[in-house]
Design an enzyme around this catalytic site. Structure first.
Site, short mmCIF file in Angstrom:
data_model
loop_
_atom_site.label_atom_id
_atom_site.label_comp_id
_atom_site.label_asym_id
_atom_site.label_seq_id
_atom_site.Cartn_x
_atom_site.Cartn_y
_atom_site.Cartn_z
CD GLN A 281 -13.93 -5.60 -1.89
OE1 GLN A 281 -14.33 -4.58 -1.59
NE2 GLN A 281 -12.37 -6.46 -2.46
CB SER B 190 -0.61 -10.48 0.58
OG SER B 190 -2.42 -10.26 0.57
CG HIS C 258 -1.92 -0.96 1.22
ND1 HIS C 258 -1.74 -2.09 1.74
CD2 HIS C 258 -2.67 -1.33 0.22
CE1 HIS C 258 -2.91 -2.98 1.93
NE2 HIS C 258 -3.49 -1.91 1.28
#
Ligand code: PAF
Length: 282
Positions: free
Chosen positions: A60, A186, A36
Site C-alpha cells: 500500500q 497519526s 488506535h
C-alpha cells in the site's frame, strides 16, 4: 495476551471461540497511538475477544521512502496492547502475507475511487489496502472489524470490498482522535519537528473554517477555494487537495447538498511528512 505469527494459529484462535463469543479485529500498521487505542476500546466494548493485527503492508506504499521511514515500534506496541488487555495480536511477516513461492496475481481496482483524492495522489495505494484487508479478514474471520474515520476514503473502499465480496464482517468506524491542538493523531506525526507540528495545525483549522462557512450558507466552491488559498499561503504546507465529498459514495461535490452527510477532506505535505484529515458535516 496471545501472540500469533502464522495463519493457522490465529485462525484456530478465532474458530475455537467464534460460536460462543464475538470476535473483533483491529487492523493496524503498528506505531500505536491513542487513535488506535480508541479502535481497540470500541472493539473491547462490542466484543468478547479483541485481536489487533500489526503489519506494515508494503503493497500500500506507493513511495518506497515512506515505507522505509514508516515508524516500527513493535516492542512498545506489544507492551501497550498487553497493558490495555488486548486478547491476541497477529504479527505476520511479508513471507506469510505475500508468500514469495506463490505467484501474487490479483489486483483490486476500485474504479473512480482510485482516480480521486487519495486514489489519485497515491497510485496503487487502495489496491494494496484492499488486498491486505481482504487477506486479514479471511485469515482472522472476525465478526467485526474497526477502522478510523481519519482514513475516510479507505473506509469507503473497505465497505465496498466487504459488500462486493460478501465478506461476513461488520465494519465499524471510529471518530478521529486529536491532540489538544486539533492535530489528528497519526503514526506519521512522530516524524514532524516541533515547528512542523505547529504548521500542521493549520490543516484542522482550515477544516473548521470550511465547516463554519458551510453552516453559514456559503456556497461549496467558494468554501473549497478559500480553504485552498488559506493553505497555499503557508509556505510550510504543500497542499495536495482540499475537497468536499458526499460521505456514502465519496462523490466529489461542487454544490451544496442538504440533508446528506458530506465531508471536507484535506491532504498536504508538511516538511516531508504527508498528512490527511477531514471533518464531517450534516
Ligand atoms: O489504516 C491502516 O493502518 C492500514 O491502511 C490498514 C487498514 C491497517 C491496512 O494495512
Amino acid at each position: 495476551m496471545k501472540l500469533f505469527h502464522d495463519v493457522s494459529s490465529v485462525r484456530n484462535f478465532t474458530q475455537k471461540r467464534k460460536n460462543e463469543q464475538k470476535i473483533g479485529l483491529v487492523p493496524t500498521m503498528g506505531a500505536l497511538h491513542p487513535g488506535h487505542l480508541a479502535l481497540l476500546e470500541a472493539s473491547q466494548k462490542d466484543n468478547d475477544q479483541t485481536i489487533c493485527s500489526i503489519y506494515v503492508n508494503p503493497t500500500q506504499f506507493n513511495n518506497p521512502d515512506d515505507l522505509k521511514k514508516y515508524p516500527r515500534t513493535l516492542e512498545g506496541d506489544l507492551e501497550l496492547l498487553e497493558k490495555i488487555g488486548c486478547d491476541a495480536v497477529f504479527c505476520p511477516t511479508d513471507q506469510i502475507m505475500y508468500p514469495p513461492d506463490q505467484p501474487q496475481l490479483l489486483h483490486l481496482d476500485f474504479g473512480y475511487l482510485n482516480e480521486i483524492l487519495e486514489g489519485q495522489h497515491r497510485p496503487g495505494h487502495f489496491d494494496g489496502v484492499g488486498l491486505v484487508v481482504t487477506k486479514l479478514l479471511n485469515i482472522v474471520q472476525p465478526h467485526r472489524a474497526y477502522f478510523g474515520q481519519k482514513d475516510l476514503q479507505q473506509l469507503t473502499i473497505i465497505r465496498q470490498l466487504v459488500r462486493e465480496f460478501f465478506i461476513p464482517v461488520e465494519i465499524t468506524s471510529v471518530p478521529i482522535v486529536r491532540e489538544a491542538s486539533g492535530l489528528a493523531l497519526s503514526s506519521r506525526n512522530q516524524r514532524l519537528s516541533p515547528e512542523e507540528k505547529e504548521t500542521a495545525i493549520q490543516l484542522y483549522q482550515t477544516l473548521l473554517f470550511a465547516q463554519k462557512q458551510y453552516k453559514a450558507g456559503t456556497d461549496l466552491s467558494t468554501i473549497t477555494q478559500q480553504a485552498r488559498n488559506r493553505l497555499n499561503q503557508d509556505s510550510g504546507i504543500q497542499l495536495e487537495y482540499f475537497e468536499a465529498v458526499r460521505v456514502h459514495d465519496f462523490q466529489l461535490l461542487e454544490e451544496r447538498t442538504e440533508n446528506q452527510p458530506i465531508a471536507f477532506c484535506v491532504a498536504a505535505y508538511v516538511g516531508d511528512v504527508r498528512l490527511i484529515d477531514n471533518v464531517l458535516i450534516n
